[in-house]
Structures are given as C-alpha cells and as structure tokens.
Design a protein around this motif. Structure first.
Motif, PDB file in Angstrom:
ATOM      1  N   PHE A  79       1.021   5.641   0.393  1.00 34.12           N
ATOM      2  CA  PHE A  79       0.356   6.895   0.787  1.00 34.12           C
ATOM      3  C   PHE A  79       1.140   8.067   0.213  1.00 34.12           C
ATOM      4  O   PHE A  79       2.337   7.966  -0.076  1.00 34.12           O
ATOM      5  CB  PHE A  79       0.205   7.001   2.312  1.00 34.12           C
ATOM      6  CG  PHE A  79       1.495   7.160   3.079  1.00 34.12           C
ATOM      7  CD1 PHE A  79       2.077   8.409   3.267  1.00 34.12           C
ATOM      8  CD2 PHE A  79       2.129   6.048   3.630  1.00 34.12           C
ATOM      9  CE1 PHE A  79       3.260   8.557   3.974  1.00 34.12           C
ATOM     10  CE2 PHE A  79       3.316   6.186   4.350  1.00 34.12           C
ATOM     11  CZ  PHE A  79       3.885   7.442   4.521  1.00 34.12           C
TER      12      PHE A  79
ATOM     13  N   PHE B 252     -13.672   4.914   8.104  1.00 33.45           N
ATOM     14  CA  PHE B 252     -13.224   6.299   7.989  1.00 33.45           C
ATOM     15  C   PHE B 252     -14.032   7.230   8.893  1.00 33.45           C
ATOM     16  O   PHE B 252     -13.488   8.154   9.498  1.00 33.45           O
ATOM     17  CB  PHE B 252     -13.293   6.795   6.544  1.00 33.45           C
ATOM     18  CG  PHE B 252     -12.881   8.236   6.413  1.00 33.45           C
ATOM     19  CD1 PHE B 252     -11.558   8.609   6.551  1.00 33.45           C
ATOM     20  CD2 PHE B 252     -13.827   9.226   6.188  1.00 33.45           C
ATOM     21  CE1 PHE B 252     -11.170   9.940   6.468  1.00 33.45           C
ATOM     22  CE2 PHE B 252     -13.460  10.558   6.104  1.00 33.45           C
ATOM     23  CZ  PHE B 252     -12.119  10.914   6.238  1.00 33.45           C
TER      24      PHE B 252
ATOM     25  N   LYS C 275       0.847  -1.204   0.000  1.00 33.54           N
ATOM     26  CA  LYS C 275       0.000   0.000   0.000  1.00 33.54           C
ATOM     27  C   LYS C 275       0.875   1.244   0.000  1.00 33.54           C
ATOM     28  O   LYS C 275       1.903   1.303   0.674  1.00 33.54           O
ATOM     29  CB  LYS C 275      -0.893   0.038   1.253  1.00 33.54           C
ATOM     30  CG  LYS C 275      -1.813  -1.159   1.429  1.00 33.54           C
ATOM     31  CD  LYS C 275      -2.990  -1.113   0.481  1.00 33.54           C
ATOM     32  CE  LYS C 275      -3.922  -2.304   0.725  1.00 33.54           C
ATOM     33  NZ  LYS C 275      -4.980  -2.376  -0.278  1.00 33.54           N
TER      34      LYS C 275
ATOM     35  N   ALA D   4      -3.876   5.734   6.902  1.00 30.07           N
ATOM     36  CA  ALA D   4      -3.720   4.519   6.099  1.00 30.07           C
ATOM     37  C   ALA D   4      -3.592   3.289   6.992  1.00 30.07           C
ATOM     38  O   ALA D   4      -4.220   2.252   6.743  1.00 30.07           O
ATOM     39  CB  ALA D   4      -2.492   4.648   5.200  1.00 30.07           C
TER      40      ALA D   4
ATOM     41  N   ARG E 249      -6.950   2.435   8.456  1.00 32.31           N
ATOM     42  CA  ARG E 249      -7.854   1.855   7.448  1.00 32.31           C
ATOM     43  C   ARG E 249      -7.483   0.400   7.156  1.00 32.31           C
ATOM     44  O   ARG E 249      -8.349  -0.465   7.077  1.00 32.31           O
ATOM     45  CB  ARG E 249      -7.815   2.685   6.159  1.00 32.31           C
ATOM     46  CG  ARG E 249      -8.432   4.061   6.299  1.00 32.31           C
ATOM     47  CD  ARG E 249      -9.951   4.016   6.502  1.00 32.31           C
ATOM     48  NE  ARG E 249     -10.627   3.610   5.294  1.00 32.31           N
ATOM     49  CZ  ARG E 249     -11.484   2.593   5.218  1.00 32.31           C
ATOM     50  NH1 ARG E 249     -11.750   1.853   6.282  1.00 32.31           N
ATOM     51  NH2 ARG E 249     -12.079   2.308   4.064  1.00 32.31           N
TER      52      ARG E 249
ATOM     53  N   ASP F  64      -2.822   4.499  -2.843  1.00 31.99           N
ATOM     54  CA  ASP F  64      -3.956   3.942  -2.091  1.00 31.99           C
ATOM     55  C   ASP F  64      -4.600   4.967  -1.161  1.00 31.99           C
ATOM     56  O   ASP F  64      -5.812   5.004  -1.008  1.00 31.99           O
ATOM     57  CB  ASP F  64      -3.485   2.729  -1.275  1.00 31.99           C
ATOM     58  CG  ASP F  64      -2.875   1.665  -2.164  1.00 31.99           C
ATOM     59  OD1 ASP F  64      -3.639   0.879  -2.744  1.00 31.99           O
ATOM     60  OD2 ASP F  64      -1.629   1.635  -2.294  1.00 31.99           O
ATOM     61  N   PHE F  65      -3.746   5.805  -0.520  1.00 30.84           N
ATOM     62  CA  PHE F  65      -4.250   6.803   0.427  1.00 30.84           C
ATOM     63  C   PHE F  65      -3.533   8.130   0.165  1.00 30.84           C
ATOM     64  O   PHE F  65      -2.311   8.200   0.254  1.00 30.84           O
ATOM     65  CB  PHE F  65      -3.986   6.356   1.873  1.00 30.84           C
ATOM     66  CG  PHE F  65      -4.532   4.992   2.198  1.00 30.84           C
ATOM     67  CD1 PHE F  65      -5.850   4.823   2.597  1.00 30.84           C
ATOM     68  CD2 PHE F  65      -3.726   3.868   2.075  1.00 30.84           C
ATOM     69  CE1 PHE F  65      -6.357   3.564   2.879  1.00 30.84           C
ATOM     70  CE2 PHE F  65      -4.217   2.598   2.361  1.00 30.84           C
ATOM     71  CZ  PHE F  65      -5.543   2.440   2.755  1.00 30.84           C
TER      72      PHE F  65
ATOM     73  N   TYR G  40      -8.901  14.310   1.091  1.00 29.71           N
ATOM     74  CA  TYR G  40      -8.532  12.914   1.344  1.00 29.71           C
ATOM     75  C   TYR G  40      -9.106  11.998   0.266  1.00 29.71           C
ATOM     76  O   TYR G  40     -10.292  12.071  -0.061  1.00 29.71           O
ATOM     77  CB  TYR G  40      -9.036  12.477   2.723  1.00 29.71           C
ATOM     78  CG  TYR G  40      -8.779  11.021   3.024  1.00 29.71           C
ATOM     79  CD1 TYR G  40      -7.472  10.527   3.070  1.00 29.71           C
ATOM     80  CD2 TYR G  40      -9.827  10.141   3.239  1.00 29.71           C
ATOM     81  CE1 TYR G  40      -7.232   9.185   3.330  1.00 29.71           C
ATOM     82  CE2 TYR G  40      -9.591   8.802   3.498  1.00 29.71           C
ATOM     83  CZ  TYR G  40      -8.291   8.329   3.542  1.00 29.71           C
ATOM     84  OH  TYR G  40      -8.050   6.999   3.799  1.00 29.71           O
ATOM     85  N   TYR G  41      -8.236  11.138  -0.284  1.00 30.89           N
ATOM     86  CA  TYR G  41      -8.624  10.187  -1.333  1.00 30.89           C
ATOM     87  C   TYR G  41      -8.233   8.767  -0.919  1.00 30.89           C
ATOM     88  O   TYR G  41      -7.200   8.564  -0.273  1.00 30.89           O
ATOM     89  CB  TYR G  41      -7.892  10.504  -2.650  1.00 30.89           C
ATOM     90  CG  TYR G  41      -8.257  11.824  -3.277  1.00 30.89           C
ATOM     91  CD1 TYR G  41      -9.163  11.888  -4.347  1.00 30.89           C
ATOM     92  CD2 TYR G  41      -7.688  13.010  -2.831  1.00 30.89           C
ATOM     93  CE1 TYR G  41      -9.487  13.106  -4.937  1.00 30.89           C
ATOM     94  CE2 TYR G  41      -8.006  14.230  -3.409  1.00 30.89           C
ATOM     95  CZ  TYR G  41      -8.908  14.266  -4.470  1.00 30.89           C
ATOM     96  OH  TYR G  41      -9.222  15.474  -5.050  1.00 30.89           O
ATOM     97  N   GLU G  42      -9.070   7.813  -1.322  1.00 33.28           N
ATOM     98  CA  GLU G  42      -8.715   6.400  -1.214  1.00 33.28           C
ATOM     99  C   GLU G  42      -8.880   5.758  -2.577  1.00 33.28           C
ATOM    100  O   GLU G  42      -9.925   5.930  -3.209  1.00 33.28           O
ATOM    101  CB  GLU G  42      -9.619   5.677  -0.196  1.00 33.28           C
ATOM    102  CG  GLU G  42      -9.240   5.930   1.243  1.00 33.28           C
ATOM    103  CD  GLU G  42     -10.013   5.057   2.224  1.00 33.28           C
ATOM    104  OE1 GLU G  42     -10.685   4.086   1.787  1.00 33.28           O
ATOM    105  OE2 GLU G  42      -9.951   5.338   3.434  1.00 33.28           O
ATOM    106  N   GLN G  43      -7.844   5.062  -3.027  1.00 31.43           N
ATOM    107  CA  GLN G  43      -7.864   4.410  -4.350  1.00 31.43           C
ATOM    108  C   GLN G  43      -8.287   5.401  -5.438  1.00 31.43           C
ATOM    109  O   GLN G  43      -9.122   5.092  -6.285  1.00 31.43           O
ATOM    110  CB  GLN G  43      -8.832   3.216  -4.341  1.00 31.43           C
ATOM    111  CG  GLN G  43      -8.656   2.249  -3.207  1.00 31.43           C
ATOM    112  CD  GLN G  43      -7.361   1.457  -3.288  1.00 31.43           C
ATOM    113  OE1 GLN G  43      -6.751   1.372  -4.342  1.00 31.43           O
ATOM    114  NE2 GLN G  43      -6.927   0.903  -2.177  1.00 31.43           N
TER     115      GLN G  43
ATOM    116  N   ILE H 127     -12.832  11.303  -0.928  1.00 33.65           N
ATOM    117  CA  ILE H 127     -13.636  10.873   0.227  1.00 33.65           C
ATOM    118  C   ILE H 127     -14.168  12.061   1.019  1.00 33.65           C
ATOM    119  O   ILE H 127     -15.351  12.160   1.294  1.00 33.65           O
ATOM    120  CB  ILE H 127     -12.822   9.956   1.170  1.00 33.65           C
ATOM    121  CG1 ILE H 127     -12.262   8.742   0.416  1.00 33.65           C
ATOM    122  CG2 ILE H 127     -13.667   9.514   2.373  1.00 33.65           C
ATOM    123  CD1 ILE H 127     -13.293   7.778  -0.123  1.00 33.65           C
TER     124      ILE H 127
END
Length: 289
Positions: A132, A195, A130, A186, A189, A141-142, A158-161, A165
C-alpha cells in the motif's frame, strides 16, 4: 494469551513502529460498518465501542501486535499488516537490524502480508505479498493519493492495482493517518469486503483515544492530547497542529495562532537514545514545556 485467541479465528494482525492502534481501530470500524462484527483487541480506546475490545460474532479477530518485547513472533496470523519500520523500544532492541529480524519472523508466519511501500526499511528487508502507498500508484496494490488536506479531513484518490476506483474523504487530519487509512482499506479488501461496503464506514473513521484527541477549550486555547512518545510521532502530531494553524480549518470554532507543546518523556532509554531527535522535533513548536 493473545496468541491463543488468534488461533481461534481468522485474524488480521497489525504491526509496525507507528500507527498500529490507529490502523487496527480503522479496520475494526470498517468491518463493523460493513456488518462484519469482528472480535477486536486494540491498544487504545476505539470510539465506536468506547472501549479497547469487542466480542464479535463474525469469523474475524483484529488485533495489534506490539513489537516492544518481541512477543509478536508467537502470532500465526491470516493477514498481517506492517505499517512502517523505524528503530524503537531501544530497551529491547540493540539496533534497527535487531528489530527487523523480529519483524521478519512475524512476517514469515503471516498467510498474507500487507506492507507500506513508502517505508524504505520495509521495502529493502521484507518479502511481501501486497503493498500500500500514499505516494505511488505504479507497482502498488492499494494506493490513496492525497489531493487536498486541511485541519479536519484529507481528500484523496483511491486506486487498486493501478486502477482508479474513487475519490475518498478521510475525516481525520494528518498525512500519516492517510497511510493508516489505506493500510486498513487494504486489509479489509484482502479479507474479502467489497469496496462499496468499506466506503460506508470511511465517513465514520475516528482516531482512537490519545491520538490527537481533542479535549476541549481552556481560556480560549484548543487542548489536544497525543500519545506521541517517539520523535517521528511528535513530528506527526506537530504537523497536524501546524496544518490547523496554517489553514484556519480545524476541530474547534477558534483559530489558534501558535503551538505550545507540553512534553512528558516516556522511558529513560528512549529519551537518552533519541535526545537530539526529540530536541529537533519539539523545536518546531513555538513554546515547549
């Protein structure tokens, strides 16, 4: 002993050249506010506990893996975090390659690995699970992308994948602390914390003791203590101080106009090895003792 304790629980172990104590403090704080009372063994005073440890009743143990003597290769962690990689502890490591070899051994023993996409030394040498970042969204990923920064907080997306978000306020100054924050998010999670539960704790994030720690006012001067003992860390501390001076937003009710740095060298080997870099970092102050 730490290796033995790590074997007893599910573990999140934080390593890297800089930011270990801050990142592990953030993870511990977020876990606690998500009602997952963790056991914690941290290299600095955690404001939430007012001490550097916690005996928790959950299945998780959070600790930092100090690379200074190479002992971190003894740790078998469920979730490993690598904040960054830069030559440090030159009393133990001959060069950067020597340090990377040790960090690779630590990485191979992690069930899941979370690393800093923004660090070239990690990207080119560590196999990962993963990533970040505070700079990129794609293939990360983060991500926590800064939008506004001043002397007391950073507002970031903030973003995931690669998916947006939320907008988050990190109540701590300094872009390096934003990197520590996304590393902590990260880890939480990957550990299975929702979250929405993480967000409850974000407003309560505080730096551990001696990390840009506000000590008070003396003769109308704002006094801050920072453990910075490497040129990169001095750059980070001076960057926060400069932001406070330039934006007029800060942790006190006065507006400082100049930066005075009092520097206490730490280890002869480090001072000799990075003499030029120390000089360049400290010269960004208006006055140095």
């Amino acid at each position: 002993i730490l290796a033995l304790l790590i074997e007893q629980k599910k573990s999140i172990i934080v390593s890297g050249s800089h930011g270990k104590t801050t990142t592990s403090t953030y993870i511990t704080t977020l876990f606690s506010y998500a009602n997952r009372n963790p056991t914690a063994i941290i290299g600095g005073i955690v404001p939430l506990y007012k001490k550097n440890y916690n005996f928790g009743n959950s299945e998780f143990l959070i600790a930092e893996a100090d690379e200074s003597d190479g002992s971190l290769v003894k740790f078998n962690s469920n979730i490993g975090v690598i904040t960054n990689l830069e030559l440090e502890h030159v009393d133990h490591y001959q060069d950067l390659e020597d340090l990377i070899k040790t960090i690779k051994k630590f990485a191979h023993k992690c069930e899941y690995l979370i690393s800093n996409f923004d660090c070239e030394n990690i990207k080119h040498s560590i196999e990962n699970t993963k990533w970040f970042s505070i700079k990129k969204i794609h293939n990360v990923d983060f991500a926590l992308i800064p939008k506004k920064s001043n002397g007391y907080e950073i507002i970031a997306e903030y973003y995931e994948q690669e998916k947006f978000i939320d907008i988050i306020k990190i109540p701590v100054p300094g872009i390096h602390n934003l990197s520590n924050a996304v590393a902590a998010i990260a880890a939480c999670r990957v550990a299975g914390i929702l979250f929405k539960d993480i967000k409850k704790g974000i407003n309560n994030l505080q730096l551990p003791g001696r990390r840009f720690e506000y000590k008070g006012l003396w003769k109308n001067r704002l006094i801050v203590e920072d453990y910075a003992h490497h040129p990169s860390e001095i750059n980070a501390a001076i960057s926060i101080a400069s932001t406070i001076i330039n934006t007029k937003h800060n942790i006190s009710n006065i507006s400082p106009k100049r930066l005075v740095t009092i520097f206490q060298p730490h280890r002869y080997s480090r001072t000799e090895k990075f003499q030029k870099e120390f000089a360049e970092s400290l010269s960004k102050s208006d006055l140095v003792f």
